[in-house]
Write a protein that holds these residues in place. Structure first.
Motif, short mmCIF file in Angstrom:
data_model
loop_
_atom_site.label_atom_id
_atom_site.label_comp_id
_atom_site.label_asym_id
_atom_site.label_seq_id
_atom_site.Cartn_x
_atom_site.Cartn_y
_atom_site.Cartn_z
N GLU A 107 -81.98 85.46 -40.93
CA GLU A 107 -83.44 86.46 -41.15
C GLU A 107 -84.82 85.79 -41.15
OE1 GLU A 107 -83.28 89.79 -41.32
OE2 GLU A 107 -80.94 89.96 -41.14
N ASP A 108 -84.79 84.46 -41.56
CA ASP A 108 -85.99 83.72 -41.64
C ASP A 108 -86.32 83.49 -40.34
OD1 ASP A 108 -86.29 83.78 -44.31
OD2 ASP A 108 -85.51 81.62 -44.77
N ILE A 109 -85.41 83.28 -39.32
CA ILE A 109 -85.71 82.85 -38.08
C ILE A 109 -86.14 84.01 -37.37
CG2 ILE A 109 -84.39 82.30 -35.70
CD1 ILE A 109 -82.51 80.47 -37.32
N LYS A 110 -85.52 85.42 -37.63
CA LYS A 110 -86.04 86.47 -36.85
C LYS A 110 -87.37 86.99 -37.45
CE LYS A 110 -84.52 91.28 -36.07
NZ LYS A 110 -83.62 92.35 -36.47
N SER A 111 -87.71 86.58 -38.44
CA SER A 111 -89.01 87.06 -39.04
C SER A 111 -90.03 86.20 -38.91
CB SER A 111 -88.93 87.48 -40.41
OG SER A 111 -88.60 86.39 -41.54
N SER A 112 -89.91 84.68 -38.99
CA SER A 112 -91.02 83.83 -38.80
C SER A 112 -91.15 82.82 -37.79
CB SER A 112 -90.78 82.99 -40.19
OG SER A 112 -89.75 82.35 -40.32
N ILE A 113 -90.23 82.62 -36.72
CA ILE A 113 -90.21 81.87 -35.95
C ILE A 113 -90.36 82.69 -34.24
CG2 ILE A 113 -88.93 80.11 -34.57
CD1 ILE A 113 -87.48 79.28 -36.84
N ASP A 114 -91.12 82.27 -33.62
CA ASP A 114 -91.51 82.76 -32.26
C ASP A 114 -90.31 82.31 -31.30
OD1 ASP A 114 -92.61 83.80 -30.15
OD2 ASP A 114 -94.05 82.37 -29.59
N VAL A 115 -89.23 83.54 -31.45
CA VAL A 115 -88.05 83.47 -30.81
C VAL A 115 -88.25 84.03 -29.35
CG1 VAL A 115 -86.49 83.13 -33.02
CG2 VAL A 115 -87.33 85.31 -31.62
N GLY A 116 -87.20 83.69 -28.24
CA GLY A 116 -87.26 83.85 -27.08
C GLY A 116 -86.68 85.35 -26.93
N ASP A 117 -86.88 86.04 -25.77
CA ASP A 117 -86.21 87.28 -25.48
C ASP A 117 -84.73 87.27 -25.72
OD1 ASP A 117 -88.65 88.08 -25.01
OD2 ASP A 117 -88.50 87.80 -22.86
N ASP A 118 -83.97 86.26 -25.63
CA ASP A 118 -82.50 86.56 -25.60
C ASP A 118 -82.13 86.46 -27.22
OD1 ASP A 118 -83.38 83.67 -26.13
OD2 ASP A 118 -81.49 83.01 -25.67
N PHE A 119 -82.92 86.30 -28.27
CA PHE A 119 -82.40 86.12 -29.55
C PHE A 119 -81.65 87.38 -30.13
CE2 PHE A 119 -83.23 86.52 -34.09
CZ PHE A 119 -82.60 85.35 -34.65
N GLU A 120 -82.21 88.35 -29.81
CA GLU A 120 -81.47 89.57 -30.43
C GLU A 120 -80.04 89.63 -29.97
OE1 GLU A 120 -81.66 92.82 -32.63
OE2 GLU A 120 -83.38 91.73 -31.93
N SER A 121 -79.57 89.26 -28.95
CA SER A 121 -78.26 89.27 -28.68
C SER A 121 -77.63 88.18 -29.51
CB SER A 121 -77.84 89.02 -26.93
OG SER A 121 -78.39 87.79 -26.79
N THR A 122 -78.25 86.93 -29.64
CA THR A 122 -77.79 85.90 -30.51
C THR A 122 -77.71 86.28 -32.06
OG1 THR A 122 -78.71 84.23 -29.00
CG2 THR A 122 -78.39 83.54 -31.21
N TYR A 123 -78.75 86.99 -32.54
CA TYR A 123 -78.97 87.67 -33.89
C TYR A 123 -77.59 88.39 -34.03
CZ TYR A 123 -80.52 90.23 -37.82
OH TYR A 123 -80.82 90.96 -39.07
N LYS A 124 -77.36 89.46 -33.18
CA LYS A 124 -76.18 90.38 -33.46
C LYS A 124 -75.07 89.69 -33.40
CE LYS A 124 -78.62 94.52 -31.21
NZ LYS A 124 -78.58 95.26 -30.26
N ASN A 125 -74.75 88.59 -32.56
CA ASN A 125 -73.57 87.87 -32.38
C ASN A 125 -73.05 86.99 -33.92
OD1 ASN A 125 -71.26 86.81 -31.16
ND2 ASN A 125 -72.40 84.66 -31.22
N TRP A 126 -74.35 86.56 -34.29
CA TRP A 126 -74.17 86.03 -35.83
C TRP A 126 -73.85 86.81 -36.80
CZ3 TRP A 126 -79.39 82.86 -35.47
CH2 TRP A 126 -79.18 81.86 -34.60
#
Length: 201
Positions: free
Chosen positions: A83-102
């Protein structure tokens, strides 16, 4: 097991073993056996021996508890980190699929998700630090700087060329079309030369 046949006898485990023998049987140190006795996981009889069968079962349950506690801590830590990564780090476009997988794996394998999230965060932070260094050393420009420079250039061009008509109008009076064309061309080239001195070092 305890021998209860003789009520006058001391409490003695019928399958009692020494603490050293138990440690060897469980594959742990004698110090750990002592610690588990102190915690009440293992019981000792009057001869300071431990019931092998009871200790083996107790140790299995103890390990289950330890593993569950680790999983709970791992799940909590992993949830917070992603959740910290999602809200505070400038992630790439592919993060959403990585997030759902986690999220889909966090219940069954929280430690693996936690380790993956840590690795991801480290990679992103390393990339961001490199970008900052490249910017400081002039190998990269931020979008804000590019926009500011573009605005500055635009204003300078507007200023130079908006004064052009008034500056050449009197010079062009009574001239032929060919002369006027050369005058305008020279003035435009002069404007570009002056602008070049401002922005190209």
């Amino acid at each position: 097991m305890i021998d209860k046949n003789n009520k006058n006898a001391e409490t003695v485990f019928t399958d009692g073993v020494s603490q050293s023998a138990l440690a060897k049987n469980l594959g742990v140190s004698r110090a750990q056996v002592r610690t588990l006795i102190d915690k009440g996981v293992f019981e000792i009889d009057e001869a300071k021996r431990v019931s092998l069968s009871a200790a083996v079962e107790a140790y299995k349950e103890y390990q289950k508890t330890i593993d569950q506690n680790k999983r709970n801590k791992g799940r909590k830590a992993a949830t917070k980190l992603i959740e910290d990564i999602k809200s505070s780090i400038d992630v790439g476009d592919d993060f959403e699929s990585t997030y759902k997988n986690w999220l889909s794996q966090i219940e069954n394998n929280p430690i693996a998700v936690l380790n993956a999230a840590k690795a991801y965060m480290t990679a992103v932070q390393t990339k961001q630090e490199k970008l900052k260094l490249d910017e400081l050393e002039g190998r990269l420009y931020s979008i804000d700087r590019i926009n500011a420079d573009a605005e500055k250039i635009g204003l300078a061009i507007k200023s130079k060329f908006s004064s052009l008509p008034a500056r050449i109008a009197t010079v062009c009076e009574g001239r032929t079309a060919r002369d006027i064309e050369e005058i305008i061309s020279d003035e435009i080239n002069n404007c570009f030369a002056e602008l070049q001195k401002l922005f190209i070092k």
